[in-house]
Design a protein around this motif. Structure first.
Motif, PDB file in Angstrom:
ATOM      1  N   ASP A 102      87.324  -1.505  40.867  1.00 29.60           N
ATOM      2  CA  ASP A 102      87.355  -0.589  42.011  1.00 29.60           C
ATOM      3  C   ASP A 102      86.318  -1.105  43.005  1.00 29.60           C
ATOM      4  O   ASP A 102      85.117  -0.895  42.830  1.00 29.60           O
ATOM      5  CB  ASP A 102      87.003   0.829  41.544  1.00 29.60           C
ATOM      6  CG  ASP A 102      87.006   1.813  42.697  1.00 29.60           C
ATOM      7  OD1 ASP A 102      87.178   1.357  43.847  1.00 29.60           O
ATOM      8  OD2 ASP A 102      86.830   3.024  42.460  1.00 29.60           O
ATOM      9  N   PHE A 104      94.707  -3.509  49.844  1.00 30.63           N
ATOM     10  CA  PHE A 104      94.758  -2.954  48.487  1.00 30.63           C
ATOM     11  C   PHE A 104      96.188  -2.627  48.107  1.00 30.63           C
ATOM     12  O   PHE A 104      96.931  -2.176  48.958  1.00 30.63           O
ATOM     13  CB  PHE A 104      93.923  -1.664  48.406  1.00 30.63           C
ATOM     14  CG  PHE A 104      92.501  -1.892  48.803  1.00 30.63           C
ATOM     15  CD1 PHE A 104      91.641  -2.528  47.931  1.00 30.63           C
ATOM     16  CD2 PHE A 104      92.048  -1.511  50.040  1.00 30.63           C
ATOM     17  CE1 PHE A 104      90.329  -2.764  48.299  1.00 30.63           C
ATOM     18  CE2 PHE A 104      90.743  -1.749  50.416  1.00 30.63           C
ATOM     19  CZ  PHE A 104      89.868  -2.376  49.541  1.00 30.63           C
ATOM     20  N   PRO A 105      96.593  -2.812  46.856  1.00 33.59           N
ATOM     21  CA  PRO A 105      95.827  -3.515  45.829  1.00 33.59           C
ATOM     22  C   PRO A 105      95.972  -5.027  46.003  1.00 33.59           C
ATOM     23  O   PRO A 105      96.961  -5.500  46.547  1.00 33.59           O
ATOM     24  CB  PRO A 105      96.508  -3.055  44.542  1.00 33.59           C
ATOM     25  CG  PRO A 105      97.908  -2.736  44.952  1.00 33.59           C
ATOM     26  CD  PRO A 105      97.857  -2.255  46.370  1.00 33.59           C
ATOM     27  N   THR A 106      94.967  -5.789  45.574  1.00 35.24           N
ATOM     28  CA  THR A 106      95.023  -7.252  45.599  1.00 35.24           C
ATOM     29  C   THR A 106      94.915  -7.745  44.157  1.00 35.24           C
ATOM     30  O   THR A 106      94.075  -7.253  43.403  1.00 35.24           O
ATOM     31  CB  THR A 106      93.852  -7.826  46.431  1.00 35.24           C
ATOM     32  OG1 THR A 106      94.078  -7.502  47.799  1.00 35.24           O
ATOM     33  CG2 THR A 106      93.755  -9.330  46.309  1.00 35.24           C
ATOM     34  N   SER A 138     102.914   1.900  45.914  1.00 33.06           N
ATOM     35  CA  SER A 138     101.583   2.481  46.009  1.00 33.06           C
ATOM     36  C   SER A 138     100.656   1.822  44.996  1.00 33.06           C
ATOM     37  O   SER A 138     101.102   1.227  44.016  1.00 33.06           O
ATOM     38  CB  SER A 138     101.659   3.967  45.736  1.00 33.06           C
ATOM     39  OG  SER A 138     101.900   4.170  44.360  1.00 33.06           O
ATOM     40  N   SER A 139      99.333   1.973  45.204  1.00 32.95           N
ATOM     41  CA  SER A 139      98.339   1.399  44.292  1.00 32.95           C
ATOM     42  C   SER A 139      98.516   1.952  42.890  1.00 32.95           C
ATOM     43  O   SER A 139      98.406   1.224  41.910  1.00 32.95           O
ATOM     44  CB  SER A 139      96.938   1.752  44.778  1.00 32.95           C
ATOM     45  OG  SER A 139      96.592   0.927  45.841  1.00 32.95           O
ATOM     46  N   GLN A 140      98.803   3.251  42.795  1.00 33.03           N
ATOM     47  CA  GLN A 140      98.950   3.906  41.490  1.00 33.03           C
ATOM     48  C   GLN A 140     100.085   3.274  40.688  1.00 33.03           C
ATOM     49  O   GLN A 140      99.921   2.913  39.517  1.00 33.03           O
ATOM     50  CB  GLN A 140      99.233   5.416  41.715  1.00 33.03           C
ATOM     51  CG  GLN A 140      99.328   6.242  40.435  1.00 33.03           C
ATOM     52  CD  GLN A 140      98.080   6.137  39.572  1.00 33.03           C
ATOM     53  OE1 GLN A 140      96.966   6.105  40.084  1.00 33.03           O
ATOM     54  NE2 GLN A 140      98.252   6.046  38.263  1.00 33.03           N
ATOM     55  N   LYS A 191      90.422  -4.767  35.841  1.00 36.82           N
ATOM     56  CA  LYS A 191      90.663  -3.954  37.036  1.00 36.82           C
ATOM     57  C   LYS A 191      89.308  -3.632  37.668  1.00 36.82           C
ATOM     58  O   LYS A 191      88.373  -3.249  36.961  1.00 36.82           O
ATOM     59  CB  LYS A 191      91.390  -2.675  36.614  1.00 36.82           C
ATOM     60  CG  LYS A 191      92.031  -1.944  37.771  1.00 36.82           C
ATOM     61  CD  LYS A 191      93.117  -0.989  37.325  1.00 36.82           C
ATOM     62  CE  LYS A 191      92.606   0.188  36.522  1.00 36.82           C
ATOM     63  NZ  LYS A 191      93.607   1.240  36.366  1.00 36.82           N
ATOM     64  N   LEU A 241     101.459   0.297  41.110  1.00 37.67           N
ATOM     65  CA  LEU A 241     101.157  -1.094  40.787  1.00 37.67           C
ATOM     66  C   LEU A 241     100.180  -1.145  39.615  1.00 37.67           C
ATOM     67  O   LEU A 241     100.304  -1.985  38.721  1.00 37.67           O
ATOM     68  CB  LEU A 241     100.561  -1.801  42.004  1.00 37.67           C
ATOM     69  CG  LEU A 241     100.465  -3.314  41.840  1.00 37.67           C
ATOM     70  CD1 LEU A 241     101.834  -3.954  41.998  1.00 37.67           C
ATOM     71  CD2 LEU A 241      99.520  -3.922  42.843  1.00 37.67           C
ATOM     72  N   SER A 242      99.240  -0.214  39.608  1.00 36.86           N
ATOM     73  CA  SER A 242      98.240  -0.158  38.548  1.00 36.86           C
ATOM     74  C   SER A 242      98.911   0.063  37.188  1.00 36.86           C
ATOM     75  O   SER A 242      98.557  -0.571  36.189  1.00 36.86           O
ATOM     76  CB  SER A 242      97.284   0.993  38.865  1.00 36.86           C
ATOM     77  OG  SER A 242      96.117   0.839  38.129  1.00 36.86           O
ATOM     78  N   ARG A 251     105.466  -6.556  42.025  1.00 33.05           N
ATOM     79  CA  ARG A 251     105.312  -5.105  41.856  1.00 33.05           C
ATOM     80  C   ARG A 251     105.696  -4.589  40.484  1.00 33.05           C
ATOM     81  O   ARG A 251     105.363  -3.479  40.126  1.00 33.05           O
ATOM     82  CB  ARG A 251     106.178  -4.359  42.893  1.00 33.05           C
ATOM     83  CG  ARG A 251     105.728  -4.598  44.303  1.00 33.05           C
ATOM     84  CD  ARG A 251     106.687  -4.022  45.312  1.00 33.05           C
ATOM     85  NE  ARG A 251     106.312  -4.459  46.636  1.00 33.05           N
ATOM     86  CZ  ARG A 251     105.384  -3.867  47.381  1.00 33.05           C
ATOM     87  NH1 ARG A 251     104.749  -2.821  46.934  1.00 33.05           N
ATOM     88  NH2 ARG A 251     105.106  -4.330  48.580  1.00 33.05           N
ATOM     89  N   ARG A 269      83.790  -7.552  46.621  1.00 31.36           N
ATOM     90  CA  ARG A 269      84.777  -7.432  47.707  1.00 31.36           C
ATOM     91  C   ARG A 269      84.525  -8.516  48.755  1.00 31.36           C
ATOM     92  O   ARG A 269      85.454  -9.134  49.273  1.00 31.36           O
ATOM     93  CB  ARG A 269      84.675  -6.040  48.330  1.00 31.36           C
ATOM     94  CG  ARG A 269      85.700  -5.819  49.413  1.00 31.36           C
ATOM     95  CD  ARG A 269      85.678  -4.411  49.936  1.00 31.36           C
ATOM     96  NE  ARG A 269      86.673  -4.255  50.965  1.00 31.36           N
ATOM     97  CZ  ARG A 269      86.951  -3.102  51.557  1.00 31.36           C
ATOM     98  NH1 ARG A 269      86.335  -2.002  51.190  1.00 31.36           N
ATOM     99  NH2 ARG A 269      87.854  -3.025  52.505  1.00 31.36           N
TER     100      ARG A 269
END
Length: 329
Positions: A29, A45-47, A1-3, A27, A5-6, A66, A37
Motif C-alpha cells: 500500500d 493504481f493498481p500497478t 477496480s483495484s479491489q 502487495k 484486481l487485488s 486483469r 512509490r
C-alpha cells in the motif's frame, strides 16, 4: 477496480504457489510507503511489477492484465518458454481450438530474428495461446508460407502477417494481435470502454452517428471497410448519438446534433483531436483522413465557439478558441 484486481492477483498467487513455489507475490500500500512509490515511479493504481533474479533494478511492468489465469500465463511466459513447439497437425489443432483466439508462427528454422520477435511478442500477449512450428506438414496443411504469424479466430485463420528476416517491431505486433480481442469496429458503451483502453493502440477514430438513421447501414459498412485496412494502427469506435449515456463523449468532442454523422481521431497520448475534413463518410474519405493522420499531415481540430459580437468593445476582451492565438500571440 483495484479491489477486483487485488482478488485476481491473490488467486494467481494461490495457484502458482503449488506450480512455481520460487515465484513470490507481494502487495504494497504505497499511501504509507512514499519512498517505494518514488523509487519505482508509481503513477497509477493498481500497478504490478515483476522483479527478476532478486534485483531491484528495472522491474518488468505487467500492464493490462486483469484475470488470475492471465497473470499466471504472463508469469510463466516470463520464467519459461513463451510458446508451444508444434510438431504435428494434431498438436496445431489442439492449440487453435483451445481458445477463441490463437496465434501460430510458421517458420523455416527455429533460430532467426523473426522467431525471437515472435517469442517476445508472446510474452506480452498472455490473453491467448501461442504456438510455433517449423514442420512442413503443418505448413502445408494450413497452406501457409513459412515466416508468417497467423491469428486464428474460432478455429479459422483471420489474419496472416509475413515476418521479415530483419525482425518486425514487437510493439506493432502486440498492438495488431490485441486488436483481435475486439471487433473490427467496436461500439462504445460501459462494458466495451474498459476493453477499448486495454488494447495498446493510442490512435482512436470515432464515428458519431444515430444507429437508427436511414443511412446508418451504408455508413457503417464504409467504416468497417476502412477499419480492415488500418487494423493495429488506428482503433475504430462507433458512438451511437441516440444513446443518452454517451453524452459525456459528445461534450468532450464538442459534437452537436447538427454535426452528425461526424468523424474524429483522438490521440490518447497527446489528447490531440482531429476532424475529418470531408462531410461524407465514404471509404475513400475515411482512408484519406486516416492516412493523412498517420503521415502527420492532418490538422489538429481545436473546437471553439464563434467569436462573440463586440468582443473587443470593453477593457476586458472576450476570448474564445478562434481568436485566442491571434490576440494573445
Amino acid at each position: 477496480s483495484s479491489q477486483n484486481l487485488s482478488e485476481e492477483f491473490a488467486e494467481a498467487a494461490r495457484q502458482l504457489k503449488k506450480e512455481a513455489p520460487r515465484i513470490q507475490f507481494g502487495k504494497i500500500d504505497v499511501t504509507h510507503q512514499h519512498d517505494l512509490r518514488k523509487e519505482f515511479n508509481i503513477q497509477a493504481f493498481p500497478t504490478v511489477k515483476f522483479f527478476v533474479n532478486g534485483s531491484r533494478e528495472d522491474p518488468i511492468d505487467c500492464k493490462g492484465v486483469r484475470k488470475a489465469s492471465t497473470f499466471i500465463t504472463w508469469v510463466k511466459r516470463r520464467t519459461g518458454p513463451s510458446t508451444v513447439l508444434i510438431n504435428s497437425t494434431d498438436q496445431a489443432e489442439a492449440v487453435i481450438k483451445a481458445d477463441d483466439l490463437a496465434v501460430i508462427g510458421f517458420f523455416r528454422e527455429l533460430h532467426n530474428d523473426s522467431v525471437e520477435v515472435f517469442c517476445e511478442t508472446a510474452r506480452d500477449v498472455p490473453e491467448m495461446p501461442f504456438g510455433l512450428t517449423t514442420s512442413e506438414d503443418v505448413c502445408t496443411n494450413y497452406s501457409i508460407q513459412r515466416n508468417s504469424l497467423v491469428v486464428f479466430k474460432k478455429g479459422k485463420p483471420v489474419h496472416n502477417e509475413v515476418l521479415e528476416d530483419s525482425g518486425q517491431n514487437k510493439l506493432d505486433l502486440v498492438r495488431l494481435i490485441k486488436t483481435f480481442t475486439l471487433d473490427l469496429v467496436t461500439e462504445y458503451n460501459i462494458e466495451t470502454s474498459v476493453k477499448i483502453f486495454d488494447v495498446p493502440v493510442e490512435n482512436h477514430i470515432l464515428l458519431f452517428t444515430p444507429a437508427n438513421s436511414e443511412t446508418f447501414n451504408e455508413i457503417y459498412e464504409n467504416y468497417q471497410s476502412a477499419a480492415a485496412e488500418f487494423r493495429g494502427k488506428i482503433l475504430f469506435v462507433l458512438v451511437d448519438t441516440n444513446e443518452a449515456r454517451n453524452g459525456r463523449i459528445f461534450e468532450y468532442f464538442r459534437i452537436r446534433d447538427i454535426d452528425v454523422p461526424a468523424v474524429r481521431i483522438l490521440n490518447l497520448t497527446s489528447d490531440a483531436k482531429y476532424k475529418m475534413p470531408a462531410d461524407e463518410v465514404t471509404v475513400e474519405n475515411l482512408k484519406e483522413f486516416c492516412q493523412s493522420y498517420l503521415n502527420g499531415k492532418a490538422k489538429q481540430h481545436l473546437s471553439s465557439e464563434e467569436i462573440p459580437q463586440g468582443w473587443n468593445k470593453m477593457p476586458v476582451k472576450v476570448l474564445v478558441g478562434k481568436n485566442f492565438n491571434t490576440i494573445i500571440f
